[in-house]
Write an enzyme that holds these catalytic residues in place. Sequence first.
Site, short mmCIF file in Angstrom:
data_model
loop_
_atom_site.label_atom_id
_atom_site.label_comp_id
_atom_site.label_asym_id
_atom_site.label_seq_id
_atom_site.Cartn_x
_atom_site.Cartn_y
_atom_site.Cartn_z
N SER A 1 0.83 -1.20 0.00
CA SER A 1 0.00 0.00 0.00
C SER A 1 0.88 1.26 0.00
O SER A 1 1.70 1.44 -0.89
CB SER A 1 -0.96 -0.05 1.19
OG SER A 1 -1.96 0.93 1.08
N ASP B 1 -10.06 -4.89 -4.19
CA ASP B 1 -9.50 -3.85 -3.29
C ASP B 1 -10.41 -2.62 -3.30
O ASP B 1 -10.54 -1.95 -4.32
CB ASP B 1 -8.09 -3.48 -3.77
CG ASP B 1 -7.34 -2.62 -2.75
OD1 ASP B 1 -7.98 -1.89 -1.99
OD2 ASP B 1 -6.10 -2.69 -2.75
N HIS C 1 -8.07 -5.28 0.23
CA HIS C 1 -6.83 -4.52 0.45
C HIS C 1 -5.96 -5.28 1.45
O HIS C 1 -5.81 -4.89 2.61
CB HIS C 1 -7.14 -3.11 0.94
CG HIS C 1 -5.96 -2.18 0.88
ND1 HIS C 1 -5.28 -1.88 -0.28
CD2 HIS C 1 -5.32 -1.48 1.86
CE1 HIS C 1 -4.29 -1.06 -0.03
NE2 HIS C 1 -4.29 -0.80 1.27
#
Length: 232
Positions: free
Chosen positions: A122, A177, A211
Site C-alpha cells: 500500500s 480492493d 486490500h
Amino acid sequence: MCGNNMSVPLLADAVTVSGAERETAAVIFLHGLGDTGHSWADALSSIRLPYVKYICPHAPRIPVTLNMKMVMPSWFDLMGLTPDAPEDEAVIKKAAESIKAIIEHEMKNGIPPNRIILGGFSQGGALSLYTALTCQHQLAGIVALSCWLPLHKAFPQAANNGVNKDIAILQCHGEMDPMIPVRFGALTAEKLKSVVTPAKVQFKTYPGVMHSSCPQEMMAVKEFIEKLLPRI
C-alpha cells in the site's frame, strides 16, 4: 556487524529478521498506513531464505489528512487515493531519502545494491517504487503490493539517469480492493513500463482479495526473491 544503526534513524528501531547463515542479500520492506514493521516481519519470516536479511522499518507518526488528521504511522501525508489527488511531494522525497540511507547502510556492511530488494504494501509499496526508481544505486528488484507510483507525473524524467532501467518489478493487487482499486494498479503497471524495460514489469491480480495479501501472493513474492537473490 559493523556500522552504527543510530546514524540511520529508521534503522534504530526497525524490525530485523536476521539470516540463519551468512547474510549475502537484504530485503527492505515498508508497511502500509497505520501499521508497523512487525506485521510484515512476521509475514516475511514465513517465506524467509536463510542467507537473506529482512529489514522492516516503522514509519514516523504524523497527522493524516485522509483520516481526519488523526496521528498514525505514515510515510507521508495522504490527501486522497485517486490518480489526480494532490500529493505530499516534499515529504515523499524526504521519506525516500530516509529509505536510501538504509540501502547505503547495508552497502557499507557489505551487501551490494544488486543484492538488495526494496518492497512494500500500500503506502509502503508506493514509497518503495518511488525510492527505487530515483535511487542512484542499481538494485535487484521491487516488490509493490496493492499500491501506486507517487508523483507519477514526474516520471520517466525523475528516474535517476535510468540507473534502474532494467530493474525487475513484481506488482500484485487484489481484484476486490476497495481502498486502491485494481484499475489504479493497472494504470501504475502501464506507467512503470514507460520508466523501466516493459518486460521487467509483472502485474499479478488475485480474485476475491481486498486490500490485503493472500498466500498465493506471498508465494509469488517468495519466488521473485529467490530468483533475484540466489544463494552465492
